[in-house]
Design a protein around this motif. Structure first.
Motif, short mmCIF file in Angstrom:
data_model
loop_
_atom_site.label_atom_id
_atom_site.label_comp_id
_atom_site.label_asym_id
_atom_site.label_seq_id
_atom_site.Cartn_x
_atom_site.Cartn_y
_atom_site.Cartn_z
N ASN A 36 -25.37 52.32 2.46
CA ASN A 36 -24.59 51.43 3.31
C ASN A 36 -23.11 51.70 3.09
OD1 ASN A 36 -23.13 49.12 4.24
ND2 ASN A 36 -24.95 47.87 4.09
N ASN A 65 -33.68 47.75 2.00
CA ASN A 65 -32.39 48.05 1.41
C ASN A 65 -32.19 47.18 0.17
OD1 ASN A 65 -31.01 49.62 3.89
ND2 ASN A 65 -32.15 47.86 4.65
N VAL A 242 -24.08 46.62 10.29
CA VAL A 242 -24.20 47.59 9.20
C VAL A 242 -24.05 49.01 9.75
CG1 VAL A 242 -25.69 48.49 7.36
CG2 VAL A 242 -25.80 46.06 7.95
N ASN A 244 -24.97 52.81 8.22
CA ASN A 244 -25.59 53.58 7.15
C ASN A 244 -25.46 55.07 7.41
OD1 ASN A 244 -26.96 51.37 5.59
ND2 ASN A 244 -28.06 51.09 7.52
#
Length: 249
Positions: A36, A65, A242, A244
Motif C-alpha cells: 500500500n 491486507n 487505496v 497499491n
C-alpha cells in the motif's frame, strides 16, 4: 525412409498444441503480492501494509491486507516556535486489516482478471493504542500532560476500482471509490497538572485535531465529548481509497 520421417513429423505436429497449452498454463499468473503506497500519506509514514490478491476465475478474485496502523502527531503545538516537547509517544501499538471480494466486469474489460474495472464488497479494521507524554510551555498551556489514546475502527462497504498490469508482472491497483458504514470507538484518559481552564482548552484543541485527522469524520466528535476521562462510540460514514503497487506471479 519416407514413412518413418512422415510419422515423426506427424507426432511432432500432434504434440505442438500440448506444448502450447502447457506454456499457456505456465504463464497464467493468479497471484499478486503488493504494498500500500497511499495510506502512509493519509495516516502517517509509520503506516505499513502489505497485501495479497488471488484470482479465482476470469472474473473474480479476493484480497487480504495486513500491516501496522499508526497516526501522525495529533497536535502540533510548536507551530509558533514556542519551547515545548509536544505529543511525544511513550509507547504505541497499532494493527491494520483489510479484505475485499472483487468482480471484474466482463463488459468493461478486454482482459481477464486481475486486469481492468472491478466492483465488490470491502471490509477493514484498524486498532491503535498510544500513550503520550507532553511537557507544555506555551502561551495557552503551562504544565505536564500524560494521556492514553485508544482507537478502533470497523468499516464495511462497497468499492469501485481499476487495476493496471504492465509487462505481465507489474500491477497498479487503485480503489477509486469505497463508501461504507463505519463504527468508531475512541477512549482517552488524562493525567495532568494543568489548571481546569487550561484542561478544557487543551481538550478542545485535541478534539479538533482528531476531527482533522479522519476523512469524513466531521460531526462524529463534538466539543465537550472528550472529558478528563472518557470517549465515544459512534456509527457514521466511512470510505476506502487505496493505491497499491504489486508484483504478479
Amino acid at each position: 525412409m519416407k514413412r518413418p520421417l512422415c510419422l515423426f513429423l506427424l507426432m511432432v505436429m500432434a504434440t505442438i498444441p500440448a506444448w502450447c497449452q502447457v506454456d499457456s498454463l505456465a504463464k497464467e499468473r493468479k497471484n499478486i503480492a503488493r504494498i500500500n503506497v497511499s495510506s502512509p500519506m493519509i495516516w502517517g509514514t509509520k503506516f505499513v501494509a502489505i497485501g495479497y490478491e488471488r484470482v479465482l476465475s476470469e472474473k473474480r478474485s479476493f484480497s487480504v491486507n495486513l500491516g501496522r496502523f499508526s497516526l501522525p502527531k495529533l497536535m502540533r503545538l510548536d507551530e509558533n516556535g514556542e519551547a515545548i516537547n509536544g505529543d511525544r509517544a511513550v509507547s504505541e501499538r497499532g494493527y491494520h486489516f483489510a479484505a475485499d471480494y472483487r468482480f471484474y466486469l466482463a463488459k468493461e474489460n478486454r482482459h481477464k482478471a486481475p486486469r481492468g474495472v472491478y466492483i465488490g464488497p470491502h471490509f477493514q479494521y484498524n486498532y491503535l493504542t498510544r500513550n503520550n507524554d507532553l511537557a507544555l510551555n506555551t502561551e495557552n498551556f503551562q504544565g505536564n500532560v500524560n494521556f492514553d489514546f485508544n482507537f478502533n475502527t470497523v468499516i464495511a462497504g462497497f468499492q469501485l476500482g481499476y487495476q493496471f498490469v504492465f509487462w505481465e508482472r507489474l500491477a497498479l491497483d487503485m480503489v477509486l471509490a469505497g463508501p461504507g458504514i463505519g463504527f468508531y470507538d475512541l477512549k482517552t484518559s488524562l493525567n495532568t497538572d494543568l489548571p481546569a481552564e487550561e484542561q478544557e482548552e487543551f481538550f478542545r484543541e485535541l478534539n479538533e485535531a482528531i476531527k482533522g485527522r479522519f476523512p469524513m469524520f466531521e460531526g462524529v466528535i463534538k466539543p465537550g465529548e472528550i472529558a478528563n476521562s472518557g470517549g465515544f462510540r459512534s456509527l457514521s460514514y466511512g470510505f476506502r481509497y487505496v493505491v497499491n503497487v504489486g508484483f504478479r506471479f
